[in-house]
Enzyme design. Structure first.
Site, PDB file in Angstrom:
ATOM      1  N   GLU A   1       0.936  -1.150  -0.016  1.00 42.05           N
ATOM      2  CA  GLU A   1       0.120  -0.008   0.001  1.00 42.05           C
ATOM      3  C   GLU A   1       0.760   1.153  -0.085  1.00 42.05           C
ATOM      4  OE1 GLU A   1      -1.421   1.790   3.807  1.00 42.05           O
ATOM      5  OE2 GLU A   1      -1.876  -0.529   4.235  1.00 42.05           O
TER       6      GLU A   1
ATOM      7  N   CYS B   1      -3.505  -3.268   4.137  1.00 39.17           N
ATOM      8  CA  CYS B   1      -2.862  -4.238   4.486  1.00 39.17           C
ATOM      9  C   CYS B   1      -3.179  -5.634   3.906  1.00 39.17           C
ATOM     10  CB  CYS B   1      -2.710  -4.274   6.043  1.00 39.17           C
ATOM     11  SG  CYS B   1      -2.285  -2.708   6.880  1.00 39.17           S
TER      12      CYS B   1
ATOM     13  N   HIS C   1      -3.454 -10.447  11.859  1.00 39.12           N
ATOM     14  CA  HIS C   1      -2.690  -9.081  11.198  1.00 39.12           C
ATOM     15  C   HIS C   1      -2.397  -8.147  12.429  1.00 39.12           C
ATOM     16  CE1 HIS C   1      -1.763  -5.417   9.234  1.00 39.12           C
ATOM     17  NE2 HIS C   1      -2.979  -4.804   9.630  1.00 39.12           N
TER      18      HIS C   1
END
Length: 494
Positions: free
Chosen positions: A112, A146, A276
């Site tokens: 990103e 993400c 995550h």
């Protein structure tokens, strides 16, 4: 002849993170983990204490280390970025596993961190393959906060499993530099790149039927200002979105599992759970949330004592449960023993390196393999991937030792996580902030040369040498005789 496609998954892993880092709090000791085939040793080395970020920022004691759950944060120096880290990690994986670049048939990048609005990071990586005569490589970049690395991974796995597969390996790269404007979010930065080699007969095998996604439209974290590297963050909303996505994915996965296998699914059916990790405190809350979800489903994973403690919260609506500090506290207390078993082994790199955006989830998987190498045979690992905006998927791996060189023990040896952590250079918060200010000034800029002091970089590391007047970026491999050509590609010097 039909090509073998049994046990498709991750054959090999390599990780790179910048050698420059800043401590979140004053640390007198550093934990180093050394793994051998038979034994895991733990030793402590005393460091010279220096002012850390928490002290420098005037934050309350423990805000970053306890409140966020972080220990240290890696960041890119002026001569490193997501492209240089990608070049380094891909070249390292190919070299260490003796993979002929001609054997790669698909390469996808998840990131990103915007370097160019048109040219993909993947095209920069093609320099490695063009040198060996391989330009027949499918794939480009995947972008959504993400989650891009997971999207790239699914694409490559699907390619191997499809009729389009030509028998060559797939390669997935997750690369990001997470930086924030001055303020409360800045300590949740980090940087890393991970490369994953994909193919059949893997030690890290996809359980392709155990997968559930949740996608929605929200503005919890986004980057609308193309003149700035920094995101717009609604911290409270982002946490709620993360937990909402987690709830949705888990409910769907449990339903799919029961339909497929004829029995309920609970956290007891996962040996390890990998999240995550924007910051470790959210990981703790997330696992506690799964325990609460199992309680609401009356799953066997929750014992009678835990049920008694959670019972007062059973009537809360979803929104009320996300806002309840009492539930958060009690559920984490209830979850703690299982957290220590199923999640804590995954937290080493996310706590030591920081938020790596697309690489974060897979750095946590690397941490698990590093910490539990000899006990992972047959274990199921549940993965939760989240990207703001929002996209999320929960999916599953089965682990096995595998065959050398594609074995879990060799993956650990090749990555050398302990060595990479131990060789880092801790810098002062002042130097960290000065670096960010320089990067702010140069973001989107042109016609500059980076510092000639690259003593902090190890041999074989790629670095950004300069950006010319046409915005073209030139990268060089440290320790080689490589120079750059006019179009920004790498070539041998004369």
């Amino acid at each position: 002849m039909e090509l073998s496609k049994n046990d498709v998954g991750i054959l090999a892993l390599e990780i790179y993170f910048p050698p420059t880092c800043v401590q979140q709090n004053v640390m007198l000791t550093k934990a180093l983990f050394f793994h051998s085939f038979l034994l895991s040793l733990f030793s402590i080395i005393t460091l010279v204490p220096q002012e850390a970020l928490e002290v420098h920022d005037g934050a309350s004691k423990g805000k970053y280390t306890i409140g966020h759950g972080q220990d240290c944060m890696a960041f890119c120096s002026e001569s490193e970025d997501v492209i240089s880290m990608s070049l380094t990690v891909v070249a390292s994986l190919l070299e260490k596993y003796n993979i002929d670049p001609k054997q790669i048939g698909r390469l996808e990048v998840g990131s990103e961190t915007v370097i160019d609005k048109s040219k993909s990071i993947k095209t920069f990586l093609m320099q490695i393959f063009e040198e060996h005569g391989n330009t027949d490589i499918e794939g480009v970049d995947s972008t959504n906060a993400c989650y891009g690395g997971t999207a790239a991974l699914f694409n490559v796995v699907n390619w191997v499993e499809s009729s389009s597969w030509d028998g060559r390996y797939g390669l997935v790269v997750c690369t990001d530099s997470a930086v924030y404007a001055e303020g409360p979010a800045r300590p949740t930065g980090g940087a890393a790149a991970i490369a994953m080699l994909i193919g059949p007969d893997a030690p890290i095998v996809f359980e392709s039927k155990i997968r559930a996604s949740h996608m929605s439209h929200v503005y919890d974290f986004y980057k609308p200002d193309l003149a700035s590297e920094y995101p717009v963050v609604d911290g409270k909303l982002s946490q709620t979105c993360y937990l909402t996505a987690l709830d949705s994915c888990y409910k769907l996965l449990c339903a799919k599992f029961e339909k497929l296998n004829g029995k309920p699914f609970s956290i007891s059916d996962a040996d390890y759970i990998v999240f995550h990790s924007p910051y470790n405190k959210l990981v703790q809350k997330s696992f506690a949330r799964l325990c609460f979800m199992d309680f609401l489903r009356n799953a066997s994973s929750i014992d009678e004592s835990a049920k008694e403690k959670l019972a007062p919260f059973s009537a809360l609506t979803g929104d009320e449960s996300y806002a309840s500090r009492d539930l958060e506290k009690v559920s984490q207390q209830v979850a703690k023993p299982l957290y220590d078993l199923k999640v804590q082994p995954t937290t080493l790199l996310p706590k030591q390196v920081g938020n790596m955006y697309t690489a974060s989830l897979y750095a946590a998987l690397v941490s698990l393999i590093h910490n539990k190498t000899t006990t992972l045979e047959g274990k199921r690992v549940l993965m939760f991937s989240y990207g703001s905006g929002l996209t999320s998927t929960m999916f599953s791996f089965r682990l096995r030792e595998g065959q050398h060189p594609f074995s879990l023990s060799n993956i650990v040896s090749v990555m050398d996580v302990s060595g990479k952590l131990d060789s880092r250079q801790e810098v002062t918060p002042e130097k960290f902030i000065a670096t960010l200010q320089l990067m702010e000034h140069r973001y989107g800029g042109k016609d500059f040369v980076t510092s000639k002091d690259r003593s902090h970089l190890s041999l074989g590391t790629y670095y950004l040498k300069e950006v010319d007047s046409k915005y073209r970026r030139f990268y060089v491999k440290k320790g080689s005789d490589e120079t750059t050509t006019e179009n920004g590609s790498l070539s041998n010097g004369h």
